[in-house]
Design a protein around this motif. Sequence first.
Motif, PDB file in Angstrom:
ATOM      1  N   GLU A   5       0.920  -1.337  -0.071  1.00 50.88           N
ATOM      2  CA  GLU A   5       0.007  -0.110   0.014  1.00 50.88           C
ATOM      3  C   GLU A   5       1.114   1.415   0.023  1.00 50.88           C
ATOM      4  OE1 GLU A   5      -3.309   2.062   2.878  1.00 50.88           O
ATOM      5  OE2 GLU A   5      -3.248  -0.278   2.525  1.00 50.88           O
ATOM      6  N   GLU A   9      -1.867   6.684   0.978  1.00 48.98           N
ATOM      7  CA  GLU A   9      -2.838   5.842   1.257  1.00 48.98           C
ATOM      8  C   GLU A   9      -2.989   5.585   2.570  1.00 48.98           C
ATOM      9  OE1 GLU A   9      -6.713   4.400   1.013  1.00 48.98           O
ATOM     10  OE2 GLU A   9      -5.175   5.428  -0.521  1.00 48.98           O
ATOM     11  N   SER A 104      -7.817   5.614  -6.474  1.00 49.27           N
ATOM     12  CA  SER A 104      -8.526   5.860  -5.112  1.00 49.27           C
ATOM     13  C   SER A 104      -9.596   6.971  -5.265  1.00 49.27           C
ATOM     14  CB  SER A 104      -7.447   6.316  -3.935  1.00 49.27           C
ATOM     15  OG  SER A 104      -6.264   6.026  -4.511  1.00 49.27           O
TER      16      SER A 104
END
Length: 105
Positions: A5, A9, A104
Amino acid sequence: MPPAEPNAERARSFLLATFAFFGGAALARIAGGSDHLSAQVGMGQAAELLSRDRRASKQNAAAVREPLTRVATAAAPLMRSTDAPVAATTEQLLGAARTWRTPSA
């Protein structure tokens, strides 16, 4: 959180949890709660927000997984093709599908 990740984020999740914590703590304090109660309410708010974020992330991954599985299944016969350019192009397509990510929100 998965190790792959991105840091952005992780930072977003941390900031959201922090804001939820302080927002919940402030609401409990305004309602006349003690420091201990304010901290508990803040942790509950942060946990709820992170839980919703995680659930949405898993739903997005599930929504993408099935179409990618169909692409891989449809490409399997092309990978076995005796025509080298067809097999090479199919492999490039599958390579691109493996690295594809949803943007996202």
